[in-house]
Motif scaffolding. Structure first.
Motif, mmCIF file in Angstrom:
data_model
loop_
_atom_site.group_PDB
_atom_site.id
_atom_site.type_symbol
_atom_site.label_atom_id
_atom_site.label_comp_id
_atom_site.label_asym_id
_atom_site.label_seq_id
_atom_site.Cartn_x
_atom_site.Cartn_y
_atom_site.Cartn_z
ATOM 1 N N LEU A 14 6.167 52.500 -50.654
ATOM 2 C CA LEU A 14 7.617 52.617 -50.747
ATOM 3 C C LEU A 14 8.009 53.971 -51.329
ATOM 4 O O LEU A 14 7.467 54.399 -52.355
ATOM 5 C CB LEU A 14 8.179 51.504 -51.632
ATOM 6 N N ASP A 15 8.959 54.632 -50.691
ATOM 7 C CA ASP A 15 9.513 55.889 -51.198
ATOM 8 C C ASP A 15 10.675 55.535 -52.123
ATOM 9 O O ASP A 15 11.803 55.319 -51.677
ATOM 10 C CB ASP A 15 9.980 56.764 -50.037
ATOM 11 N N VAL A 16 10.388 55.482 -53.408
ATOM 12 C CA VAL A 16 11.369 55.018 -54.386
ATOM 13 C C VAL A 16 12.522 56.003 -54.537
ATOM 14 O O VAL A 16 13.671 55.597 -54.744
ATOM 15 C CB VAL A 16 10.668 54.755 -55.736
ATOM 16 N N ASP A 17 12.245 57.293 -54.418
ATOM 17 C CA ASP A 17 13.318 58.287 -54.554
ATOM 18 C C ASP A 17 14.354 58.133 -53.440
ATOM 19 O O ASP A 17 15.571 58.199 -53.684
ATOM 20 C CB ASP A 17 12.737 59.697 -54.528
ATOM 21 N N VAL A 18 13.905 57.897 -52.225
ATOM 22 C CA VAL A 18 14.830 57.687 -51.115
ATOM 23 C C VAL A 18 15.606 56.393 -51.314
ATOM 24 O O VAL A 18 16.820 56.333 -51.055
ATOM 25 C CB VAL A 18 14.072 57.675 -49.774
ATOM 26 N N MET A 19 14.940 55.338 -51.780
ATOM 27 C CA MET A 19 15.610 54.067 -52.047
ATOM 28 C C MET A 19 16.717 54.247 -53.076
ATOM 29 O O MET A 19 17.825 53.725 -52.921
ATOM 30 C CB MET A 19 14.601 53.021 -52.536
ATOM 31 N N HIS A 20 16.430 54.993 -54.142
ATOM 32 C CA HIS A 20 17.426 55.199 -55.198
ATOM 33 C C HIS A 20 18.633 55.963 -54.665
ATOM 34 O O HIS A 20 19.786 55.585 -54.931
ATOM 35 C CB HIS A 20 16.801 55.955 -56.368
ATOM 36 N N ARG A 21 18.374 57.013 -53.897
ATOM 37 C CA ARG A 21 19.495 57.785 -53.356
ATOM 38 C C ARG A 21 20.331 56.940 -52.395
ATOM 39 O O ARG A 21 21.567 56.984 -52.424
ATOM 40 C CB ARG A 21 18.973 59.042 -52.650
ATOM 41 N N ALA A 22 19.680 56.149 -51.569
ATOM 42 C CA ALA A 22 20.407 55.296 -50.623
ATOM 43 C C ALA A 22 21.276 54.271 -51.347
ATOM 44 O O ALA A 22 22.383 53.941 -50.904
ATOM 45 C CB ALA A 22 19.420 54.586 -49.705
ATOM 46 N N ALA A 23 20.782 53.770 -52.479
ATOM 47 C CA ALA A 23 21.487 52.723 -53.216
ATOM 48 C C ALA A 23 22.791 53.196 -53.826
ATOM 49 O O ALA A 23 23.698 52.378 -54.079
ATOM 50 C CB ALA A 23 20.570 52.175 -54.315
ATOM 51 N N GLN A 24 22.941 54.510 -54.053
ATOM 52 C CA GLN A 24 24.135 55.001 -54.736
ATOM 53 C C GLN A 24 25.397 54.802 -53.904
ATOM 54 O O GLN A 24 26.510 54.843 -54.433
ATOM 55 C CB GLN A 24 23.954 56.471 -55.116
ATOM 56 N N ALA A 25 25.255 54.572 -52.591
ATOM 57 C CA ALA A 25 26.419 54.314 -51.735
ATOM 58 C C ALA A 25 27.127 53.023 -52.117
ATOM 59 O O ALA A 25 28.297 52.822 -51.771
ATOM 60 C CB ALA A 25 25.980 54.258 -50.267
ATOM 61 N N LEU A 26 26.436 52.132 -52.833
ATOM 62 C CA LEU A 26 27.008 50.832 -53.181
ATOM 63 C C LEU A 26 27.694 50.827 -54.551
ATOM 64 O O LEU A 26 28.353 49.841 -54.897
ATOM 65 C CB LEU A 26 25.920 49.757 -53.166
ATOM 66 N N VAL A 27 27.529 51.879 -55.336
ATOM 67 C CA VAL A 27 28.096 51.918 -56.693
ATOM 68 C C VAL A 27 29.607 52.103 -56.610
ATOM 69 O O VAL A 27 30.114 52.890 -55.809
ATOM 70 C CB VAL A 27 27.450 53.049 -57.516
ATOM 71 N N GLY A 28 30.318 51.345 -57.436
ATOM 72 C CA GLY A 28 31.770 51.388 -57.434
ATOM 73 C C GLY A 28 32.351 50.084 -56.926
ATOM 74 O O GLY A 28 31.640 49.087 -56.757
ATOM 75 N N GLU A 29 33.645 50.073 -56.663
ATOM 76 C CA GLU A 29 34.319 48.863 -56.189
ATOM 77 C C GLU A 29 34.358 48.876 -54.669
ATOM 78 O O GLU A 29 34.934 49.789 -54.062
ATOM 79 C CB GLU A 29 35.733 48.790 -56.770
ATOM 80 N N ASN A 30 33.730 47.873 -54.053
ATOM 81 C CA ASN A 30 33.575 47.865 -52.597
ATOM 82 C C ASN A 30 33.692 46.459 -52.027
ATOM 83 O O ASN A 30 33.565 45.465 -52.739
ATOM 84 C CB ASN A 30 32.191 48.420 -52.206
ATOM 85 N N ASP A 31 33.915 46.406 -50.720
ATOM 86 C CA ASP A 31 33.864 45.169 -49.956
ATOM 87 C C ASP A 31 32.411 44.971 -49.517
ATOM 88 O O ASP A 31 31.881 45.726 -48.709
ATOM 89 C CB ASP A 31 34.784 45.290 -48.736
ATOM 90 N N PHE A 32 31.746 43.933 -50.070
ATOM 91 C CA PHE A 32 30.328 43.710 -49.818
ATOM 92 C C PHE A 32 30.095 42.617 -48.770
ATOM 93 O O PHE A 32 29.110 41.876 -48.854
ATOM 94 C CB PHE A 32 29.624 43.349 -51.126
ATOM 95 N N SER A 33 30.982 42.548 -47.766
ATOM 96 C CA SER A 33 30.835 41.524 -46.731
ATOM 97 C C SER A 33 29.488 41.596 -46.019
ATOM 98 O O SER A 33 28.933 40.566 -45.615
ATOM 99 C CB SER A 33 31.962 41.659 -45.698
ATOM 100 N N SER A 34 28.933 42.781 -45.864
ATOM 101 C CA SER A 34 27.654 42.928 -45.167
ATOM 102 C C SER A 34 26.479 42.408 -45.976
ATOM 103 O O SER A 34 25.369 42.308 -45.445
ATOM 104 C CB SER A 34 27.407 44.408 -44.822
ATOM 105 N N PHE A 35 26.719 42.081 -47.244
ATOM 106 C CA PHE A 35 25.629 41.656 -48.117
ATOM 107 C C PHE A 35 25.836 40.251 -48.678
ATOM 108 O O PHE A 35 25.114 39.847 -49.595
ATOM 109 C CB PHE A 35 25.469 42.656 -49.276
ATOM 110 N N ARG A 36 26.786 39.511 -48.139
ATOM 111 C CA ARG A 36 27.027 38.159 -48.632
ATOM 112 C C ARG A 36 26.427 37.143 -47.668
ATOM 113 O O ARG A 36 26.356 37.375 -46.462
ATOM 114 C CB ARG A 36 28.525 37.894 -48.832
ATOM 115 N N ALA A 37 25.989 36.011 -48.213
ATOM 116 C CA ALA A 37 25.421 34.957 -47.368
ATOM 117 C C ALA A 37 26.504 34.360 -46.477
ATOM 118 O O ALA A 37 27.694 34.368 -46.821
ATOM 119 C CB ALA A 37 24.799 33.874 -48.244
ATOM 120 N N ALA A 38 26.078 33.815 -45.352
ATOM 121 C CA ALA A 38 27.029 33.225 -44.409
ATOM 122 C C ALA A 38 27.816 32.088 -45.049
ATOM 123 O O ALA A 38 28.991 31.880 -44.747
ATOM 124 C CB ALA A 38 26.292 32.729 -43.177
#
Length: 307
Positions: A148-172
């Protein structure tokens, strides 16, 4: 608190009480009591009712799913009997199964509510990243044999920080009235073979963290590019989402309240990560409407106005 604080044996505790709970969720349907399966809530209520010699109903800071663990779950209940601090803690632990334990108990004001008064909740998703499957840790980590490339994972994760609509990540089947959540921070770090997704927010949707972990695993393996989570967030569509990571790697490690409640501080778990030395309450909570509303406000106002 320190690791070896002694419990008071003489002063009676009654009224509304808060407790710190740890559990291995492997053998349970989750926290919430169900009629057809073993639950953490059911075991706690049975044990506390024996200590009090009267029925006890508990309320939790968060309802963990089947198979999810907790190192700092906070519950509250209105005690129907008077027992000392030692009596509540030792009595509960004597009547609980070996995979659930009480760490502490504290008297709190009547307007304290373990869920409605919470300002932040924190989870850690723990992966063991190595070729061979784990043995001693198999019940509380998720095994990933691909590098696993942890540095890439960390950078990708920053897109989720803040107040957002997380519909793509909620269970059906998620029953929350709104998909909006405030993510305080999301970090991905490596500690030897352990890769830890450390996430704190005001609250979480059903399966939200496990769905985020699944998407980050795809990025870390190289199956998805660094911008995958940002695009997935913008889609607001769970059907376009990634896999749901297994429950066994998820640990509920902290819940934060207003300092006025003066709840005990504890080292953050799980045990595999205690060497990092971080204790509860060390990270600042970002300002938001919900935090301003809940700090020091009566529960009635929180119930009427908070989101």
């Amino acid at each position: 608190m320190t690791l070896f604080d002694r419990f008071d044996e003489t002063s009676p505790l009654t009224g509304r009480l808060a407790m710190g709970i740890e559990y291995d969720g492997s053998g349970y349907c989750g926290f919430q009591r169900l009629s057809h399966a073993a639950s953490i809530q059911g075991a706690l209520e049975q044990a506390l009712s024996r200590v009090a010699n009267a029925p006890v109903q508990v309320h939790a800071s968060g309802r963990t799913d089947s198979g999810v663990h907790a190192t700092r779950q906070v519950i509250h209940f209105d005690a129907p009997a008077s027992r000392s601090e030692k009596g509540w803690v030792f009595g509960a632990n004597a009547n609980l199964p070996r995979d659930i334990a009480v760490h502490w108990v504290k008297a709190v004001p009547d307007d304290f509510h373990s869920r409605l008064s919470a300002l932040a909740r924190r989870y850690r998703y723990v992966l063991i990243n190595q070729l061979n499957p784990p043995v001693l840790e198999r019940a509380n980590v998720t095994w990933c044999r691909d590098p696993l490339d942890v540095d890439v994972m960390h950078r990708a994760a920053q897109a989720l920080v803040g107040e957002n609509d997380f519909s793509s990540f909620r269970a059906a089947g998620c029953r929350s009235k709104t998909p909006w959540r405030h993510m305080h921070f999301l970090e991905v770090r490596r500690h030897g073979p352990l890769v830890v997704i450390d996430i704190q927010g005001n609250a979480f949707l059903h399966h939200m963290i496990r769905n985020i972990a699944g998407a980050l695993l795809s990025v870390g393996r190289g199956a998805r590019d660094e911008g995958w989570l940002a695009r997935l967030l913008a889609l607001k569509d769970r059907q376009q989402g990634d896999v749901t990571a297994p429950a066994r790697g998820l640990h509920f490690v902290d819940v934060r309240y207003d300092d006025a409640f003066d709840l005990p501080r504890e080292p953050l778990g799980p045990g595999l990560l205690l060497s990092t030395g971080e204790w509860t309450g060390e990270r600042p909570i970002p300002d938001s409407r919900m935090v301003r509303l809940r700090r020091g406000r009566p529960r009635r106002i929180v119930e009427e106005g908070a989101t």
